[in-house]
Scaffold this motif. Sequence first.
Motif, PDB file in Angstrom:
ATOM      1  N   GLU A 303      23.901   0.245  27.356  1.00 36.40           N
ATOM      2  CA  GLU A 303      24.394  -1.147  27.207  1.00 36.40           C
ATOM      3  C   GLU A 303      25.817  -1.102  27.855  1.00 36.40           C
ATOM      4  N   PHE A 307      24.955  -2.851  33.326  1.00 36.36           N
ATOM      5  CA  PHE A 307      23.801  -3.342  33.819  1.00 36.36           C
ATOM      6  C   PHE A 307      23.506  -4.884  33.459  1.00 36.36           C
ATOM      7  N   GLU A 308      22.915  -5.564  34.549  1.00 41.65           N
ATOM      8  CA  GLU A 308      22.519  -6.815  34.087  1.00 41.65           C
ATOM      9  C   GLU A 308      21.199  -6.605  33.455  1.00 41.65           C
ATOM     10  N   GLU A 309      20.645  -7.787  32.779  1.00 43.19           N
ATOM     11  CA  GLU A 309      19.419  -7.326  31.925  1.00 43.19           C
ATOM     12  C   GLU A 309      18.263  -7.133  32.631  1.00 43.19           C
ATOM     13  N   ASP A 310      17.844  -7.530  33.881  1.00 45.66           N
ATOM     14  CA  ASP A 310      16.924  -7.443  34.733  1.00 45.66           C
ATOM     15  C   ASP A 310      16.989  -6.011  35.222  1.00 45.66           C
ATOM     16  N   GLN A 311      18.194  -5.581  35.574  1.00 44.55           N
ATOM     17  CA  GLN A 311      18.656  -4.108  36.171  1.00 44.55           C
ATOM     18  C   GLN A 311      18.309  -3.048  35.189  1.00 44.55           C
ATOM     19  N   GLN A 312      18.521  -3.327  33.927  1.00 44.22           N
ATOM     20  CA  GLN A 312      18.698  -2.573  32.912  1.00 44.22           C
ATOM     21  C   GLN A 312      16.999  -2.054  32.677  1.00 44.22           C
ATOM     22  N   SER A 549      25.903  -8.393  43.015  1.00 45.10           N
ATOM     23  CA  SER A 549      26.232  -7.783  41.668  1.00 45.10           C
ATOM     24  C   SER A 549      27.610  -7.985  41.184  1.00 45.10           C
ATOM     25  N   ARG A 552      28.698 -11.328  40.467  1.00 45.52           N
ATOM     26  CA  ARG A 552      28.167 -11.882  39.118  1.00 45.52           C
ATOM     27  C   ARG A 552      29.365 -11.661  38.014  1.00 45.52           C
ATOM     28  N   LYS A 553      29.853 -10.295  38.153  1.00 46.71           N
ATOM     29  CA  LYS A 553      31.046  -9.725  37.374  1.00 46.71           C
ATOM     30  C   LYS A 553      32.279 -10.554  37.366  1.00 46.71           C
ATOM     31  N   ASP A 556      31.469 -13.715  35.608  1.00 43.43           N
ATOM     32  CA  ASP A 556      31.580 -13.529  34.050  1.00 43.43           C
ATOM     33  C   ASP A 556      32.776 -13.206  33.708  1.00 43.43           C
TER      34      ASP A 556
END
Length: 570
Positions: A303, A307-312, A549, A552-553, A556
Motif C-alpha cells: 500500500e 499504486f493506484e487501486e487498479d494497478q495494485q 500516472s 494523477r499524483k 491528488d
Amino acid sequence: MVTTKPQIRLSGLAHRLVRDDLLTSEQAQRAFDEALKKRTPFVTHLVENKILDSLVIAEAASQEFGVPLFDLSVLDMEFLPIKLVAEKLIRNHHALPLFKRGKRLFLGVSDPTNLHGLDEIKFHTGLATEAVVVEESKLTQYIEQALTASDTSMSELLDTDLDSLDITIDDADERSDDGDMDIDEAPVVRFVNKVLLDAINGGASDIHFEPYEKNFRVRFRQDGMLREVASPPVNLASRLVARIKVMSRMNIAEKRVPQDGRIKMVLSRNRSIDFRVNTCPTLYGEKVVLRILDPTSAQVGIEALGFEEDQQKAFLNAIGKPYGMVLVTGPTGSGKTVSLYTALNLLNKPDVNISTVEDPVEIQVSGINQVNQNTKTGLTFAEALRAFLRQDPDIVMVGEIRDLETAEIAVKAAQTGHLVLSTLHTNDAPQTLTRLANMGIPPFNIASSVLLIMAQRLARRLCPHCKAPDSLPREALLEEGFKEEHLDGLTVFKPVGCDRCNGGYKGRVGIFQVMPVSETMGRIIMEGGNSLQLADQAEKEGVVPLRQSGLRKVRDGVTSLEEINRVTKD
C-alpha cells in the motif's frame, strides 16, 4: 651632535587619515611604529587600542582608494568560499574570502594597500584577487567565526553516545592492517560513525565522501537528490577514507584501483543496517560511496508503494500466478528492487522455495535463498539460474536480464512451472517487449511467458506541512497533459520548504505503468509489431501511461507538476 630617530614617511591609508584630520602626524607615526614592533596590521592596532573607530577607517580607505565598502553584518557565513584560501594566508594577511565570481576572488580587507597579501593569495589560489573594504572590528570577528566553522574540532561535531555503536565487518577477499594509530584516532572514528548515523536518521540512500584539491565534502542522497552535509578539513581526507576502508575490510595500502566492501552497523537488538562500500581513485584522492541497505525498506507494504487501486490489483494478480514472468523496468534509482522485494515478502511463506541472484544482494531477507553474482568465479546470472532450476524452486528472482543467455534461461523457467521476477532497463512497459525481441528471444516465447510488465519512477512527495497552491493558467495545464474534465476544481500544489522537509519535499512515492500482457498484445508481438502498436493497444485496454500516472499524483496533491516533469520527461 644630536642624532634623531629617522622618521618613516607616512603613506597610503595613514597619510589619508592624517590629511582628513582624523590623526595627527605624531599619532599616526607612533601607531605605525608600535604596529611594526608588534607585527600587527596598522589598522588592527588603531582599532584594538581605540585610537579610531573601525567604520571611520573603512570609509576613509574606501574614498581614498576607490574600493567598494561592504557591511559584513549582512553576510551569510554558510556561503563563504573559505576553503579556497589557506588558513595561514587568511590570518597573515588579515583577508577574508567573501565570494567568487568566475576567475575572480573578492577579499574583505580593512587596509586595501596590502598589495603583497593580495598578490600572495592570487599566487596560491590561481584566481585574480580584488579588495573590498570592510570594518576592522567585524573583519577580525568574522575571520575567527569562518575559520572555526571550517575547522571545527571533530569532537565538537559528535554526540556523546557514539562509542556504544556496534560496527561489525563482513568478510571480503581483501584484508587490511588496521593497526595504524592515525586511522584509529578517536575523533576520526567517531566522526565517521556520526556521518553514518546521521545518514540513517535522515533517510539517505547514499553517502558520498569526495576529495578535491582545496576542499573535502560529504554529501547525502536524500529523496533522490544530493545535498552537502559536511566539509571536514581537507587534510583529514586520507584519514577519513582510510578509516572507512578499514571498516569495510579493504586494502588500505591499495589506492590505485577501485575496491568493494561492506559494513554492518548494529543499531539495536532488532535492527542493523548494511552499507555497500565502493572506492574509486580520483585526481585528489579516493572517492568513497556508501549505499545504505536498510532491510526495513523492503517491508513497507504494498500500500505504501504508491499504486493506484487498479494497478495494485493487476500486480497482485500477476505475482499470484504459479508460473510466468513479471518484469519491472526503469532507470537506476527508480525503486525496482524495493518493488520486487515487496512482492517477494508477500510470497515468502514456509511452503515456498524462493531463490534470488543479484549484483550484489542489497536487501537480506530471512527465508529467501540469496546469491551474489561473482563474475570472477564464473557465477553469472545465467549460471546461477541454471543452478536454481536444479534445486526445485517455486519462485526465482534475477537481479537484471542483461544478455540473451540470461533471458533465454529466464523465459524457459517461466514456461516450465516457475514464477520469474526480474528487471530490465527500458523507458516504459511496451518497449520492454520489443527489447526482449531485439535481444533474440523468439516472439512466441515472449508472448507465452511474460505475464506483466511494470515501468516505474520515483517522485518526491510534497511536504504536507508547507505545500502551497500553485496558480497555473488553464492552457498551461492542458499543454502539460491534463484532460479537460479534470480541470474543474483542480488545485495544483508547489513546494515551499520548512524545517520538517528538504526544500519542500519529504519522502518519495512510486509512479507506475502496470501493463498485463493480454492475448491481443501477444498476437501483436508474434506478428512482429513495434512498441508504438503495443502502446496503442495498452491504452485501449485501460493501461495508464507513466506520464498520466504522474499527473494523477499531481491531481491528488501528492507531488508537484515540476517534480513529475523531472521524472517523466519524454
